[in-house]
Motif scaffolding. Structure first.
Motif, PDB file in Angstrom:
ATOM      1  N   GLU A  61       3.599   8.194  12.336  1.00 51.96           N
ATOM      2  CA  GLU A  61       2.958   9.366  12.926  1.00 51.96           C
ATOM      3  C   GLU A  61       1.781   9.852  12.073  1.00 51.96           C
ATOM      4  O   GLU A  61       0.730  10.228  12.603  1.00 51.96           O
ATOM      5  CB  GLU A  61       3.969  10.497  13.118  1.00 51.96           C
ATOM      6  N   ASP A  62       1.964   9.874  10.744  1.00 48.59           N
ATOM      7  CA  ASP A  62       0.862  10.284   9.865  1.00 48.59           C
ATOM      8  C   ASP A  62      -0.317   9.324   9.976  1.00 48.59           C
ATOM      9  O   ASP A  62      -1.482   9.738   9.987  1.00 48.59           O
ATOM     10  CB  ASP A  62       1.326  10.370   8.414  1.00 48.59           C
ATOM     11  N   TYR A  63      -0.020   8.028  10.038  1.00 48.05           N
ATOM     12  CA  TYR A  63      -1.081   7.042  10.172  1.00 48.05           C
ATOM     13  C   TYR A  63      -1.816   7.237  11.499  1.00 48.05           C
ATOM     14  O   TYR A  63      -3.050   7.182  11.567  1.00 48.05           O
ATOM     15  CB  TYR A  63      -0.509   5.622  10.100  1.00 48.05           C
ATOM     16  N   PRO A 122       0.841  -1.198   0.000  1.00 51.56           N
ATOM     17  CA  PRO A 122       0.000   0.000   0.000  1.00 51.56           C
ATOM     18  C   PRO A 122       0.876   1.246   0.000  1.00 51.56           C
ATOM     19  O   PRO A 122       2.084   1.165   0.157  1.00 51.56           O
ATOM     20  CB  PRO A 122      -0.783  -0.126   1.305  1.00 51.56           C
ATOM     21  N   TYR A 123       0.255   2.365  -0.151  1.00 50.91           N
ATOM     22  CA  TYR A 123       0.946   3.645  -0.099  1.00 50.91           C
ATOM     23  C   TYR A 123       1.687   3.754   1.234  1.00 50.91           C
ATOM     24  O   TYR A 123       1.130   3.496   2.294  1.00 50.91           O
ATOM     25  CB  TYR A 123      -0.085   4.765  -0.235  1.00 50.91           C
TER      26      TYR A 123
END
Length: 94
Positions: free
Chosen positions: A12-14, A6-7
């Motif tokens: 942290e962004d997740y 996946p991308y």
């Protein structure tokens, strides 16, 4: 048969995406690179120790197995060099 990752985004962004859903009360993240790094090369050695499963399937499968070995080694190096992290994420529903 093909597969793809996946991308890729940071742990942290997740975490921020999950918190932004407002569905979870708490979100916990951790970098499990140290705990999982040995598994990448171990997967390769499993096939070296017992290659007959692949050998019996014939040359058509051999090509994809070689590609998988290269991919697993590249993944190991990316984790070892700090280019990638293995994120473990868990949450508690509200």
């Amino acid at each position: 048969e093909e597969w793809t990752h996946p991308y890729f985004i940071s742990i942290e962004d997740y975490e921020n995406i999950l918190k932004g859903t407002k569905v979870l009360d708490r979100v916990y993240t951790a970098d499990w690179t140290d705990e999982t790094i040995a598994s990448w090369r171990h997967s390769i050695w499993v096939g070296v120790v017992d290659p007959w499963i692949v050998m019996r399937k014939g040359p058509k499968i051999w090509y994809s197995v070689v590609r998988e070995i290269v991919t697993l080694e590249r993944m190991h190096r990316a984790f070892a060099d700090g280019l990638m992290e293995y994120g473990m994420i868990r949450g508690t529903k509200k």
